[in-house]
Write a protein that holds these residues in place. Structure first.
Motif, PDB file in Angstrom:
ATOM      1  N   ALA B 196       0.835  -1.204   0.000  1.00  0.00           N
ATOM      2  CA  ALA B 196       0.000   0.000   0.000  1.00  0.00           C
ATOM      3  C   ALA B 196       0.869   1.254   0.000  1.00  0.00           C
ATOM      4  CB  ALA B 196      -0.941  -0.012   1.208  1.00  0.00           C
ATOM      5  N   LEU B 197       1.985   1.193   0.739  1.00  0.00           N
ATOM      6  CA  LEU B 197       2.875   2.359   0.798  1.00  0.00           C
ATOM      7  C   LEU B 197       3.601   2.559  -0.524  1.00  0.00           C
ATOM      8  CD1 LEU B 197       4.284   1.887   4.420  1.00  0.00           C
ATOM      9  CD2 LEU B 197       2.723   3.675   3.618  1.00  0.00           C
ATOM     10  N   VAL B 198       4.045   1.467  -1.146  1.00  0.00           N
ATOM     11  CA  VAL B 198       4.774   1.590  -2.414  1.00  0.00           C
ATOM     12  C   VAL B 198       3.830   2.064  -3.526  1.00  0.00           C
ATOM     13  CG1 VAL B 198       6.005   0.311  -4.217  1.00  0.00           C
ATOM     14  CG2 VAL B 198       6.546  -0.086  -1.803  1.00  0.00           C
ATOM     15  N   LEU B 199       2.632   1.471  -3.583  1.00  0.00           N
ATOM     16  CA  LEU B 199       1.686   1.853  -4.629  1.00  0.00           C
ATOM     17  C   LEU B 199       1.163   3.277  -4.438  1.00  0.00           C
ATOM     18  CD1 LEU B 199       1.541  -1.042  -5.775  1.00  0.00           C
ATOM     19  CD2 LEU B 199      -0.922  -0.767  -5.848  1.00  0.00           C
ATOM     20  N   GLY B 200       1.016   3.673  -3.184  1.00  0.00           N
ATOM     21  CA  GLY B 200       0.384   4.954  -2.889  1.00  0.00           C
ATOM     22  C   GLY B 200      -1.128   4.796  -2.831  1.00  0.00           C
ATOM     23  N   LEU B 387       9.195  -5.640  -0.677  1.00  0.00           N
ATOM     24  CA  LEU B 387       9.736  -4.437  -1.312  1.00  0.00           C
ATOM     25  C   LEU B 387      10.575  -4.811  -2.538  1.00  0.00           C
ATOM     26  CD1 LEU B 387       9.596  -1.430  -0.643  1.00  0.00           C
ATOM     27  CD2 LEU B 387      11.730  -1.667   0.630  1.00  0.00           C
ATOM     28  N   VAL B 388      11.452  -5.795  -2.363  1.00  0.00           N
ATOM     29  CA  VAL B 388      12.311  -6.213  -3.475  1.00  0.00           C
ATOM     30  C   VAL B 388      11.454  -6.727  -4.635  1.00  0.00           C
ATOM     31  CG1 VAL B 388      14.022  -7.919  -4.208  1.00  0.00           C
ATOM     32  CG2 VAL B 388      14.298  -6.722  -2.010  1.00  0.00           C
ATOM     33  N   LEU B 389      10.461  -7.560  -4.329  1.00  0.00           N
ATOM     34  CA  LEU B 389       9.657  -8.143  -5.404  1.00  0.00           C
ATOM     35  C   LEU B 389       8.793  -7.099  -6.109  1.00  0.00           C
ATOM     36  CD1 LEU B 389       8.570 -11.585  -3.916  1.00  0.00           C
ATOM     37  CD2 LEU B 389      10.429 -11.066  -5.488  1.00  0.00           C
ATOM     38  N   LEU B 390       8.369  -6.070  -5.375  1.00  0.00           N
ATOM     39  CA  LEU B 390       7.613  -4.998  -6.033  1.00  0.00           C
ATOM     40  C   LEU B 390       8.506  -4.256  -7.022  1.00  0.00           C
ATOM     41  CD1 LEU B 390       5.464  -3.601  -3.082  1.00  0.00           C
ATOM     42  CD2 LEU B 390       4.599  -4.662  -5.175  1.00  0.00           C
ATOM     43  N   PHE B 391       9.766  -4.025  -6.644  1.00  0.00           N
ATOM     44  CA  PHE B 391      10.679  -3.335  -7.562  1.00  0.00           C
ATOM     45  C   PHE B 391      11.025  -4.232  -8.753  1.00  0.00           C
ATOM     46  CE2 PHE B 391      11.766  -0.585  -3.785  1.00  0.00           C
ATOM     47  CZ  PHE B 391      11.133   0.535  -4.308  1.00  0.00           C
ATOM     48  N   VAL B 392      11.184  -5.541  -8.496  1.00  0.00           N
ATOM     49  CA  VAL B 392      11.436  -6.474  -9.598  1.00  0.00           C
ATOM     50  C   VAL B 392      10.249  -6.450 -10.569  1.00  0.00           C
ATOM     51  CG1 VAL B 392      11.636  -8.920 -10.206  1.00  0.00           C
ATOM     52  CG2 VAL B 392      12.964  -7.987  -8.289  1.00  0.00           C
ATOM     53  N   THR B 393       9.036  -6.495 -10.021  1.00  0.00           N
ATOM     54  CA  THR B 393       7.840  -6.472 -10.863  1.00  0.00           C
ATOM     55  C   THR B 393       7.786  -5.190 -11.689  1.00  0.00           C
ATOM     56  OG1 THR B 393       6.674  -7.734  -9.167  1.00  0.00           O
ATOM     57  CG2 THR B 393       5.322  -6.660 -10.845  1.00  0.00           C
TER      58      THR B 393
END
Lengths: 120, 436
Positions: B196-200, B387-393
């Motif tokens: 939720a924090l990464v997506l905003g 966090l890592v997997l969100l950046f990989v995606t």
């Protein structure tokens, strides 16, 4: 000829239809509408979200009538739709320039006079 | 119980055949439990689907159903092996990849009275529901293709290692976690929070009220989750035995207690008992009893159920005001419910009920320390891994949908469907060369 537009509570709709039927008023259109007439707002809570519901469900009736039917129609609605609480609704009476019955092309008074059962 | 029994699987493979055939009663219960836990994911789809607005219902429900599909296939091909095959203390090996290792000399292996292949299915249902839980924090703005990539990677590289630590004989084997309070709920909630924090937040967050579009769906989902949770908790005994019976009964009464407290809190606050609140309370109670199910007595379960209501109830009230768009309160319900349950498992564990493991109330306060440690380790790994997997995606596909699509709604924009289409104004398009 008048167009009577009435805004009533949805829970009173059946009472209104019954009263109109007894007053021998025929031919009407109803619509579900949202509106606000200055009544108090209803508060609803969904988890951490609290909202004021500013608009209420209402039903709008539109009835085209000839002059002799104006008063009975208004009286039927008043007697059946009133609860005495804020939010009972309004009745508007509008002049009508012309009415045409699509099936026959009849105009005005003839167009708003109901077909007699077994007629034609 | 689960971790103890299955920790022996790799060691016992050789002797399993000599032990004879499976215990048919336990096998029957585990097959039924697997089906029960699988049902929890469609149930979650209804729970979440009812909580969102009308324009995002299908997308929200598809986020869960997609994990049944993509996550299920990833699990059978690789995930199960990374969680349960012999390996290091940190992650399992590849011995069970591609569904290897379940047969010997043309016969299915049996261990602990069960055909070992039951575990492939049973554990798969846990992996699927865990990833699906995360979606509640991300609804309304995540690109569906990004979710497919992320949730599949997440099962393989966040869920499988943590399952290995707790149940595969790894790092955290001192913590009591009967059915997955840390592995499933705290893990998923932490991932949801990070996501939720990464997506905003959704574009209209804080300006427009997001209301549930179908509260009967929410109640239906909560009811089916409760039903499926009997397999989740009592199935985690991995046998049809006393431990399963205890976990089963605790699963019935702890959420009831949570709902009692929640309804009373609702009355105190607004003078009205809300249906969304009652449904949420049942889920919070189920989450809280999950780690404790086979370790505490029924009265301990009632205490856990009652105490679990408070942190979640009050966090849900303030969450929107924090500017945090954890849209469907995954952290408030599953995170706080899970943490409360994990810690209270260490407090209320009752040696007389579970066959010898004491908790804090019986003098073993060290157990509470192990519980807290497990919570912190899982949260830390889940946060970093997510966090890592969100950046990989994001390297392959944008995480968020275009602003216009978000406004129109994800059902029409991403799926080409509406949950409640009208036929008025729908003009049939004839296929070229074919009949209309």
């Amino acid at each position: 000829m008048k167009l009577i537009v009435a805004i009533v509570r949805p829970e009173k709709l059946n009472d209104v239809l019954e009263a109109l039927f007894k007053a021998e008023v025929r031919g009407l259109t109803i619509t579900r509408v949202l509106g606000h007439g200055g009544g108090t707002e209803r508060v609803e809570t969904y988890r951490g979200t609290t909202v004021k519901m500013g608009l209420y469900d209402k039903v709008k009736l539109e009835i085209g009538v000839s002059e002799p039917f104006v008063k009975p129609t208004i009286e039927a609605i008043l007697s059946s739709a009133r609860t005495g609480e804020v939010g009972d609704g309004k009745i508007f009476v509008l002049p009508v320039e012309k009415v045409i019955r699509i099936r026959t092309g009849e105009e005005d008074e003839a167009a708003v006079t109901p077909v007699k059962p077994g007629g034609e | 119980m689960k971790r103890l029994a299955w920790a022996t699987v790799p060691l016992a493979l050789g002797s399993a055949l000599a032990a004879g055939g499976p215990d048919t009663g336990s096998t029957a219960w585990m097959l039924a439990s697997t089906a029960l836990v699988l049902l929890m994911t469609p149930a979650l789809a209804f729970f979440y689907g009812g909580l969102v607005g009308q324009k995002n219902v299908l997308n929200t429900m598809m986020m869960s159903f997609a994990v049944l599909a993509f996550g299920g296939v990833a699990w059978v091909l690789l995930g199960y092996s990374l969680a349960f095959a012999p390996g290091t203390a940190y992650i399992g090996g590849l011995a069970y990849a591609l569904a290897h290792g379940f047969m010997e000399k043309g016969k299915l292996l049996v261990d602990g009275g069960l055909p070992v292949i039951v575990n492939l299915g049973f554990q798969g249902t846990f992996a699927i529901i865990t990833a699906a839980l995360i979606s509640g924090a991300l609804v309304g703005r995540m690109r569906f293709s990004a979710w497919l990539v992320f949730s599949t990677l997440w099962i393989l590289f966040v869920y499988a290692p943590i399952a290995h630590w707790v149940w595969g004989g790894g790092l955290l084997s001192k913590a009591l976690d009967f059915a997955g309070g840390t592995v499933v709920h705290i893990n998923a909630a932490t991932a949801g929070l990070v996501g939720a924090l990464v997506l905003g937040a959704r574009r209209e967050f804080g300006r427009v009220a997001f209301l549930p579009h179908n509260i009967p769906f929410v109640l239906l989902g909560a009811g089916l989750l409760w039903f499926g949770w009997f397999g989740f908790n009592a199935g985690s005994a991995l046998a049809a035995n006393e431990s399963a019976a205890l976990a089963f009964v605790n699963t019935m009464f702890a959420p009831a207690m949570t709902a009692v407290v929640w309804i009373l809190l609702d009355y105190l606050k607004n003078g009205k008992a809300t249906a969304v609140g009652a449904a949420t309370a049942v889920v919070v109670g189920l989450v809280a009893i999950t780690p404790a199910a086979g370790w505490v007595g029924p009265l301990g379960a009632l205490w856990i159920g009652a105490l679990a209501a408070f942190p979640s109830y009050y966090f849900l009230l303030v969450r929107p005001k924090l500017g945090l768009d954890d849209s469907l309160d995954v952290f408030g319900a599953h995170g706080l419910g899970g943490i409360t349950g994990a810690i209270l498992t260490g407090v209320f564990a009752a040696a007389a009920w579970n066959g010898g493991t004491a908790g804090g109330l019986e003098g073993n306060w060290a157990q509470v320390g192990y519980q807290v440690l497990a919570v912190l380790v899982v949260m830390a790994y889940s946060a970093v891994g997510t966090l890592v997997l969100l950046f990989v995606t994001r390297a392959f596909v944008p995480l968020r949908v275009a602003g216009r699509d978000e406004a129109v709604g994800l059902d029409a924009a991403l799926h080409g469907e509406e949950a409640y289409p009208t036929t008025e104004g729908a003009i049939l398009v004839a296929e070229e060369g074919g009949a209309a």
